[in-house]
Design an enzyme around this catalytic site. Structure first.
Site, short mmCIF file in Angstrom:
data_model
loop_
_atom_site.label_atom_id
_atom_site.label_comp_id
_atom_site.label_asym_id
_atom_site.label_seq_id
_atom_site.Cartn_x
_atom_site.Cartn_y
_atom_site.Cartn_z
N ARG A 28 0.82 -1.21 0.00
CA ARG A 28 0.00 0.00 0.00
C ARG A 28 0.85 1.26 0.00
O ARG A 28 0.34 2.37 -0.22
CB ARG A 28 -0.91 0.00 1.22
CG ARG A 28 -1.99 -1.03 1.17
CD ARG A 28 -2.91 -0.86 2.34
NE ARG A 28 -3.68 0.36 2.22
CZ ARG A 28 -4.90 0.43 1.72
NH1 ARG A 28 -5.49 -0.66 1.29
NH2 ARG A 28 -5.54 1.58 1.64
N TRP A 71 2.60 6.12 1.97
CA TRP A 71 2.69 6.57 0.58
C TRP A 71 2.46 8.08 0.65
O TRP A 71 1.36 8.55 0.93
CB TRP A 71 1.62 5.90 -0.27
CG TRP A 71 1.69 6.27 -1.72
CD1 TRP A 71 2.47 5.69 -2.68
CD2 TRP A 71 0.96 7.30 -2.39
NE1 TRP A 71 2.27 6.30 -3.90
CE2 TRP A 71 1.36 7.29 -3.74
CE3 TRP A 71 0.02 8.24 -1.98
CZ2 TRP A 71 0.83 8.18 -4.69
CZ3 TRP A 71 -0.49 9.12 -2.91
CH2 TRP A 71 -0.09 9.08 -4.25
N ASN A 95 -4.49 6.97 7.29
CA ASN A 95 -4.53 6.79 5.84
C ASN A 95 -5.64 7.68 5.31
O ASN A 95 -6.77 7.62 5.80
CB ASN A 95 -4.83 5.32 5.48
CG ASN A 95 -5.09 5.15 3.98
OD1 ASN A 95 -4.48 5.84 3.16
ND2 ASN A 95 -5.99 4.26 3.63
N GLU A 472 4.88 1.85 -16.04
CA GLU A 472 4.73 1.76 -14.58
C GLU A 472 5.95 1.15 -13.89
O GLU A 472 6.36 1.62 -12.85
CB GLU A 472 3.48 0.92 -14.31
CG GLU A 472 3.09 0.78 -12.88
CD GLU A 472 1.82 -0.06 -12.72
OE1 GLU A 472 1.43 -0.75 -13.68
OE2 GLU A 472 1.22 -0.01 -11.64
N HIS A 488 -1.64 9.90 -38.11
CA HIS A 488 -2.30 11.18 -37.81
C HIS A 488 -1.53 11.97 -36.76
O HIS A 488 -2.11 12.78 -36.03
CB HIS A 488 -3.75 10.93 -37.37
CG HIS A 488 -4.59 10.30 -38.44
ND1 HIS A 488 -4.98 10.98 -39.57
CD2 HIS A 488 -5.05 9.04 -38.59
CE1 HIS A 488 -5.68 10.17 -40.35
NE2 HIS A 488 -5.72 8.97 -39.78
N LYS A 587 -0.28 0.16 -4.37
CA LYS A 587 -1.20 -0.83 -4.95
C LYS A 587 -2.64 -0.37 -4.91
O LYS A 587 -3.41 -0.59 -5.84
CB LYS A 587 -1.04 -2.14 -4.17
CG LYS A 587 -1.90 -3.28 -4.67
CD LYS A 587 -1.39 -3.78 -6.00
CE LYS A 587 -2.20 -4.93 -6.55
NZ LYS A 587 -1.94 -5.07 -8.00
O1 M6R Z 1 -7.65 -1.81 -7.29
P1 M6R Z 1 -8.06 -1.26 -8.61
O2 M6R Z 1 -8.21 -2.28 -9.67
O3 M6R Z 1 -9.30 -0.38 -8.52
O4 M6R Z 1 -6.87 -0.30 -9.05
C1 M6R Z 1 -6.97 0.49 -10.19
C2 M6R Z 1 -5.62 1.00 -10.64
O5 M6R Z 1 -5.04 1.78 -9.65
C3 M6R Z 1 -4.66 -0.15 -10.99
O6 M6R Z 1 -5.20 -1.00 -11.95
C4 M6R Z 1 -3.33 0.40 -11.51
O7 M6R Z 1 -3.53 1.05 -12.73
C5 M6R Z 1 -2.32 -0.73 -11.64
N1 M6R Z 1 -1.24 -0.52 -10.73
C6 M6R Z 1 -1.72 -0.84 -13.00
O8 M6R Z 1 -0.84 -1.91 -13.09
#
Ligand code: M6R
Length: 592
Positions: A28, A71, A95, A472, A488, A587
């Site tokens: 997290r 974070w 948090n 990422e 384009h 995450k």
């Molecule tokens: O937990 P979620 O699926 O809602 O999270 C959405 C995004 O934050 C998540 O998919 C993010 O884009 C990933 N880290 C991409 O790999």
């Protein structure tokens, strides 16, 4: 975002459990870490910049404790900005984001308070301390009453041994009971294997861990009766074993995840949500990041088999368009964690408009699952690496099934792709045989600073997902683009050696994508082509060709993405980065 944990441990030594919790919560946030423990009537605090390992040699004696993985939102990662923050007799972990913190801080400074950190969170502990007149619960409530924004907090008070008081507003918080103690935590998966039963808190609720009891209160401090449910042991945080990273382990787990998800879907009753979807004149689909890409795949399949428009919106943008959603619409919300703040907010707004909400989540008792009329569960099990991999494949399995069930309700028959869903798991395993070639491709491209991913129609979705993974974790600028759009504007960047990755899983579109391949090569670019068709690969001018497993075209995205997930992993590792903890990310994004 940040992870918080609180516990009162049976036997009076909470450190091992809090520290273990921090390791489980690291996904997290991992820029700083801290623990506070109450022993008799004194609070000890250890906190440091860095991940949980930064406290590996630390220890504090005492039975009640709170912990935090950060974070950063307000203030850079540092020892000072690490939680817990203290004031008077209190220590707190938080948090969320206190949106009115600047005004509160100004008021507190004017009243003589001295701040030791740049965080928004420190104002909360000061407010609680100033509100305290001997009643711990009331002081926490009164402190929280001043806050705007989102929070899940856990607080210790030196006057109350064996007690942790918590409060929640818009950030996730779950209580749990286990054989060795009682707990609160920002994440259900982090409690799996520790707690036999769990109970998520609702917004505006406070939780009090006292001795071995868990008590819930509303914001007026009235006791609330809550029901605990058995925790999902299947989602327990795993060890990564012999794999080099969780991401690698999670890619290897895709076949299992797909087959478990398929089995769970077979046992699910879709009657209510299929009826709603079949009757809808339009469907909205919302999510963020990778989950948003899943909604794009859903659109291709659902529009074809239901004949109604599917409007996909990033959840963070959906709030500006909520006037469009109405009572007879259906909203499909997709989220691995089930806690993404923007997606949860989109769900709330759709519900407020009277729309029916179907969610697809990987965490069964999550906020988004609880807010929905129907929850379609994936069985990816805990996904630890920040980059979503197996959850994406499982989201597609769920969404394809949802479209097929709705189609069957509408037309009386399942679309033919429905019968190929169980084969996805086998095809996913077959895709692993591409990895040695993908490894070679990553070695060749590892020094590149930018790349494009191209595809048409459903392959465009795979292209954007592949590009997101590379951005990422490998920190390489990459963009997913519809192959037909290349000329384009985008083509301007292609020069000698510029890498382009193209995906072709629909034979009818192969010639058209090959045109884009030729345009890139004519400008000196380097093209890697992924396709299940021998003939397409043979006839292509691409310098690198990789044969991927053949899957019927409606479902292909669930498998064609696998070599790209692995490509991103290898690019990341070859460039010397940690795939599980990419810089600046977390995450679970529980702030808006
Ligand atoms: O937990 P979620 O699926 O809602 O999270 C959405 C995004 O934050 C998540 O998919 C993010 O884009 C990933 N880290 C991409 O790999």
């Amino acid at each position: 975002m940040c992870g918080i944990i609180g516990c009162v441990q049976r036997g009076g030594d909470c450190w091992p459990r809090v520290y273990d919790g921090l390791k489980r919560l690291e996904y997290r946030g991992y820029d700083s870490v801290g623990v506070a423990v109450l022993d008799q009537n004194a609070i000890g605090i250890r906190k440091k910049k860095g991940g949980a390992d930064a406290l590996a040699d630390a220890y504090l004696k005492g039975g009640a404790g709170i912990g935090h993985t950060r974070w950063a939102t307000h203030g850079a990662p540092s020892d000072e900005n690490a939680h817990p923050h203290a004031a008077g007799k209190f220590a707190l972990v938080h948090n969320g984001i206190v949106e009115n913190f600047a005004a509160l801080k100004e008021e507190l400074v004017a009243a003589g308070e001295v701040f030791l950190s740049e965080t928004d969170s420190e104002v909360i502990v000061k407010l609680i301390s100033r509100a305290y007149t001997g009643d711990f619960l009331r002081a926490v409530r009164d402190g929280c009453a001043r806050l705007e924004g989102s929070y899940a907090i856990a607080v210790l008070c030196e006057d109350f041994p064996d007690t942790v008081v918590c409060a929640k507003c818009k950030s996730p918080l779950v209580a749990g009971t286990g054989a060795d103690g009682v707990y609160v935590c920002s994440d259900i998966p982090a409690l799996s294997g520790v707690c036999g039963s769990i109970c998520p808190a609702s917004d505006g609720e406070l939780i009090c861990l006292v001795g071995q009891r868990v008590l819930f209160y509303d914001f007026n401090l009235n006791a609330v009766d809550k029901t605990f449910t058995p925790s999902d042991g299947g989602s327990a945080v795993r060890e990564r074993g012999a794999f080099t990273s969780y991401m690698e382990e999670e890619i290897a787990d895709i076949p299992r995840a797909l087959s478990d998800t398929y089995a769970a879907l077979k046992g699910m009753d879709f009657t209510a949500c299929a009826r709603k979807l079949a009757a809808a004149e339009r469907i909205f689909a919302v999510a963020c990041g990778t989950a948003f890409h899943s909604t794009l795949s859903f659109r291709f399949v659902a529009e074809k088999c239901l004949g109604v428009p599917v409007i996909c919106e990033r959840a963070s943008e959906f709030r500006y368009k909520t006037r469009l959603i109405q009572k007879d619409d259906v909203l499909v919300a997709v989220s691995q964690s089930g806690e993404t703040a923007d997606t949860a907010e989109a769900v709330k707004r759709a519900k407020a408009a009277g729309a029916y909400v179907v969610s697809v989540t990987n965490v069964r008792h999550s906020t988004i699952a609880a807010l929905s009329d129907t929850n379609v569960p994936m069985r990816a099990n805990a996904e630890i690496a920040v980059a979503a991999t197996k959850s994406y494949n499982c989201q597609l399995m769920c969404l394809f099934t949802l479209a097929a069930e709705a189609c069957c309700k509408k037309t009386g028959v399942y679309p033919s792709f429905y019968y190929d869903l169980p084969a996805l798991s086998f095809a996913a395993r077959e895709a692993f045989s591409c990895f040695p070639e993908v490894d070679a491709l990553a070695s060749r491209l590892k020094e590149k600073s930018a790349m494009y991913f191209l595809g048409r129609d459903a392959d465009f979705v795979t292209a954007v997902e592949g590009a997101l993974k590379v951005k990422e974790i490998a920190y390489v600028f990459s963009e997913g683009y519809p192959a037909g759009e290349l000329k384009h504007g985008t083509l301007a960047l292609v020069e000698k050696g510029f890498p382009v990755i193209a995906i072709v899983t629909q034979k009818s579109l192969a010639k058209k994508t090959e045109n884009a391949v030729a345009e890139v090569i004519a400008r000196g670019g380097y093209v890697a082509l992924f396709s299940p068709f021998e003939s397409v690969l043979k006839e292509s001018a691409a310098q690198f060709c990789c044969k991927i497993p053949a899957v019927r075209e409606e479902l292909a995205g669930a498998v064609s993405v696998i070599p790209l997930q692995y490509f991103a992993l290898r690019m990341c590792q070859l460039r010397g980065h940690d795939p599980d903890k990419p810089r600046n990310l977390a995450k679970s994004v529980t702030v808006e």
